[in-house]
Design a protein around this motif. Structure first.
Motif, PDB file in Angstrom:
ATOM      1  N   UNK A 148      17.035  10.276   0.601  1.00 47.35           N
ATOM      2  CA  UNK A 148      16.642  10.276  -0.801  1.00 47.35           C
ATOM      3  C   UNK A 148      15.265  10.925  -0.944  1.00 47.35           C
ATOM      4  N   UNK A 149      15.007  11.483  -2.113  1.00 44.85           N
ATOM      5  CA  UNK A 149      13.733  12.135  -2.364  1.00 44.85           C
ATOM      6  C   UNK A 149      13.322  11.828  -3.798  1.00 44.85           C
ATOM      7  N   UNK A 150      12.764  10.641  -4.020  1.00 39.39           N
ATOM      8  CA  UNK A 150      12.420  10.265  -5.396  1.00 39.39           C
ATOM      9  C   UNK A 150      11.368  11.198  -5.981  1.00 39.39           C
ATOM     10  N   UNK A 151      11.417  11.342  -7.308  1.00 38.63           N
ATOM     11  CA  UNK A 151      10.460  12.224  -7.991  1.00 38.63           C
ATOM     12  C   UNK A 151       9.030  11.765  -7.732  1.00 38.63           C
ATOM     13  N   UNK A 152       8.819  10.445  -7.783  1.00 40.24           N
ATOM     14  CA  UNK A 152       7.504   9.890  -7.496  1.00 40.24           C
ATOM     15  C   UNK A 152       7.629   8.843  -6.398  1.00 40.24           C
ATOM     16  N   UNK A 153       6.675   8.807  -5.515  1.00 43.81           N
ATOM     17  CA  UNK A 153       6.599   7.792  -4.469  1.00 43.81           C
ATOM     18  C   UNK A 153       5.132   7.498  -4.233  1.00 43.81           C
ATOM     19  N   UNK A 154       4.780   6.231  -4.088  1.00 42.87           N
ATOM     20  CA  UNK A 154       3.384   5.887  -3.825  1.00 42.87           C
ATOM     21  C   UNK A 154       2.899   6.486  -2.509  1.00 42.87           C
ATOM     22  N   UNK A 155       3.840   6.882  -1.648  1.00 50.36           N
ATOM     23  CA  UNK A 155       3.451   7.470  -0.365  1.00 50.36           C
ATOM     24  C   UNK A 155       3.154   8.964  -0.468  1.00 50.36           C
ATOM     25  N   UNK A 156       3.716   9.640  -1.473  1.00 53.81           N
ATOM     26  CA  UNK A 156       3.484  11.079  -1.616  1.00 53.81           C
ATOM     27  C   UNK A 156       2.280  11.252  -2.549  1.00 53.81           C
ATOM     28  N   UNK A 157       1.110  11.306  -1.929  1.00 55.06           N
ATOM     29  CA  UNK A 157      -0.098  11.356  -2.747  1.00 55.06           C
ATOM     30  C   UNK A 157      -1.247  12.014  -1.990  1.00 55.06           C
ATOM     31  N   UNK A 158      -2.322  12.230  -2.713  1.00 54.52           N
ATOM     32  CA  UNK A 158      -3.577  12.675  -2.140  1.00 54.52           C
ATOM     33  C   UNK A 158      -4.547  11.519  -2.312  1.00 54.52           C
ATOM     34  N   UNK A 159      -5.076  11.030  -1.211  1.00 55.07           N
ATOM     35  CA  UNK A 159      -5.945   9.859  -1.228  1.00 55.07           C
ATOM     36  C   UNK A 159      -7.363  10.272  -0.882  1.00 55.07           C
ATOM     37  N   UNK A 160      -8.304   9.767  -1.676  1.00 52.16           N
ATOM     38  CA  UNK A 160      -9.722  10.031  -1.400  1.00 52.16           C
ATOM     39  C   UNK A 160     -10.337   8.777  -0.792  1.00 52.16           C
ATOM     40  N   UNK A 161     -10.958   8.939   0.370  1.00 48.23           N
ATOM     41  CA  UNK A 161     -11.632   7.846   1.066  1.00 48.23           C
ATOM     42  C   UNK A 161     -13.139   8.122   1.024  1.00 48.23           C
ATOM     43  N   UNK A 162     -13.911   7.099   0.697  1.00 43.20           N
ATOM     44  CA  UNK A 162     -15.367   7.197   0.696  1.00 43.20           C
ATOM     45  C   UNK A 162     -15.862   6.861   2.104  1.00 43.20           C
ATOM     46  N   UNK A 163     -16.447   7.822   2.826  1.00 39.36           N
ATOM     47  CA  UNK A 163     -16.873   7.553   4.200  1.00 39.36           C
ATOM     48  C   UNK A 163     -18.075   6.620   4.313  1.00 39.36           C
ATOM     49  N   UNK A 164     -18.772   6.356   3.213  1.00 37.19           N
ATOM     50  CA  UNK A 164     -19.898   5.414   3.288  1.00 37.19           C
ATOM     51  C   UNK A 164     -19.406   3.973   3.261  1.00 37.19           C
ATOM     52  N   UNK A 165     -18.225   3.724   2.661  1.00 33.44           N
ATOM     53  CA  UNK A 165     -17.691   2.360   2.557  1.00 33.44           C
ATOM     54  C   UNK A 165     -16.382   2.178   3.318  1.00 33.44           C
ATOM     55  N   UNK A 166     -15.774   3.284   3.783  1.00 33.20           N
ATOM     56  CA  UNK A 166     -14.449   3.246   4.427  1.00 33.20           C
ATOM     57  C   UNK A 166     -13.387   2.651   3.505  1.00 33.20           C
ATOM     58  N   UNK A 167     -13.496   2.939   2.227  1.00 38.22           N
ATOM     59  CA  UNK A 167     -12.539   2.423   1.242  1.00 38.22           C
ATOM     60  C   UNK A 167     -11.865   3.561   0.492  1.00 38.22           C
ATOM     61  N   UNK A 168     -10.617   3.311   0.089  1.00 42.91           N
ATOM     62  CA  UNK A 168      -9.890   4.235  -0.771  1.00 42.91           C
ATOM     63  C   UNK A 168     -10.504   4.137  -2.162  1.00 42.91           C
ATOM     64  N   UNK A 169     -10.925   5.271  -2.722  1.00 43.39           N
ATOM     65  CA  UNK A 169     -11.546   5.266  -4.045  1.00 43.39           C
ATOM     66  C   UNK A 169     -10.688   5.980  -5.098  1.00 43.39           C
ATOM     67  N   UNK A 170      -9.669   6.736  -4.655  1.00 42.54           N
ATOM     68  CA  UNK A 170      -8.770   7.385  -5.609  1.00 42.54           C
ATOM     69  C   UNK A 170      -7.455   7.729  -4.928  1.00 42.54           C
ATOM     70  N   UNK A 171      -6.377   7.647  -5.713  1.00 43.92           N
ATOM     71  CA  UNK A 171      -5.055   8.062  -5.252  1.00 43.92           C
ATOM     72  C   UNK A 171      -4.430   8.920  -6.343  1.00 43.92           C
ATOM     73  N   UNK A 172      -4.020  10.113  -5.990  1.00 44.30           N
ATOM     74  CA  UNK A 172      -3.418  11.044  -6.931  1.00 44.30           C
ATOM     75  C   UNK A 172      -1.963  11.240  -6.525  1.00 44.30           C
ATOM     76  N   UNK A 173      -1.029  10.765  -7.357  1.00 44.71           N
ATOM     77  CA  UNK A 173       0.390  10.925  -7.055  1.00 44.71           C
ATOM     78  C   UNK A 173       0.794  12.382  -7.146  1.00 44.71           C
ATOM     79  N   UNK A 174       1.660  12.810  -6.253  1.00 44.31           N
ATOM     80  CA  UNK A 174       2.167  14.171  -6.240  1.00 44.31           C
ATOM     81  C   UNK A 174       3.655  14.129  -6.553  1.00 44.31           C
ATOM     82  N   UNK A 175       4.069  14.852  -7.562  1.00 41.93           N
ATOM     83  CA  UNK A 175       5.466  14.882  -7.972  1.00 41.93           C
ATOM     84  C   UNK A 175       6.278  15.703  -6.975  1.00 41.93           C
ATOM     85  N   UNK A 176       7.497  15.235  -6.682  1.00 42.09           N
ATOM     86  CA  UNK A 176       8.385  15.981  -5.793  1.00 42.09           C
ATOM     87  C   UNK A 176       8.768  17.288  -6.456  1.00 42.09           C
ATOM     88  N   UNK A 177       8.773  18.359  -5.675  1.00 38.38           N
ATOM     89  CA  UNK A 177       9.069  19.676  -6.240  1.00 38.38           C
ATOM     90  C   UNK A 177      10.468  20.103  -5.989  1.00 38.38           C
TER      91      UNK A 177
END
Length: 177
Positions: A148-177
């Motif tokens: 299966x290839x869902x249009x959206x998946x929480x796993x198909x994304x671009x994640x921004x990590x802040x190296x000063x805190x080692x925390x995820x600060x943003x997640x951008x979902x990427x639509x299946x093409x």
């Protein structure tokens, strides 16, 4: 069984000729990435599969290669590596199967942080200019039979990590093409 004859070849950047050959013992070659930083070459050894994360393997490592001696000087166990980068004074390793980013201190060879970024974390870039570490994820089916290839998946994304805190600060979902 792990291959015993895996070689890392060092080339002369001016001539393109082989300058050294380094034997990598106990190394899995399915996914291999190389990064350079802190006076060393870093080589990851791992794999990823659809379905649940497999058992940890002795070949799931990041190797530190000393360019002065052309020898492996450290073997750092990590979750099955899929991506590798150097930046912000650290080595960063993604694991698609486990959904983690491991941060390695190049001075000690220790994993100093393990950051949950979601399953499918295949690639990574440490960007000094934006002050971020970026992780690219893809959708991996939850079982081996899944196509299966869902249009959206929480796993198909671009994640921004802040190296000063080692925390995820943003997640951008990427639509299946």
């Amino acid at each position: 069984a792990l291959p015993s004859n895996t070689l890392l070849t060092r080339l002369n950047p001016r001539t393109g000729e082989e300058a050294a050959t380094i034997r990598l013992e106990g190394f899995s070659t399915n996914i291999t990435e190389v990064a350079v930083g802190a006076g060393s070459a870093w080589v990851s050894s791992g794999d990823y599969y659809p379905g649940p994360a497999g058992r940890r393997d002795p070949g799931d490592v990041v190797l530190r290669v000393d360019p002065q001696t052309n020898r492996v000087v450290d073997r750092i166990p990590v979750d099955q590596p899929s991506g590798l980068a150097f930046g912000h004074g650290s080595v960063w390793v993604t694991s698609a199967g486990y959904g983690t980013v491991s941060r390695i201190d190049p001075e000690t060879g220790e994993v100093t942080a393990k950051i949950d970024v979601g399953r499918g974390a295949v690639d990574i870039a440490a960007d000094e200019r934006s002050g971020a570490v970026w992780v690219a994820g893809l959708y991996l089916p939850k079982d081996y039979g899944g196509r299966d290839n869902p249009k959206y998946s929480k796993d198909r994304n671009l994640t921004r990590v802040d190296p000063t805190t080692n925390r995820v600060v943003a997640e951008i979902l990427i639509e299946a093409g």
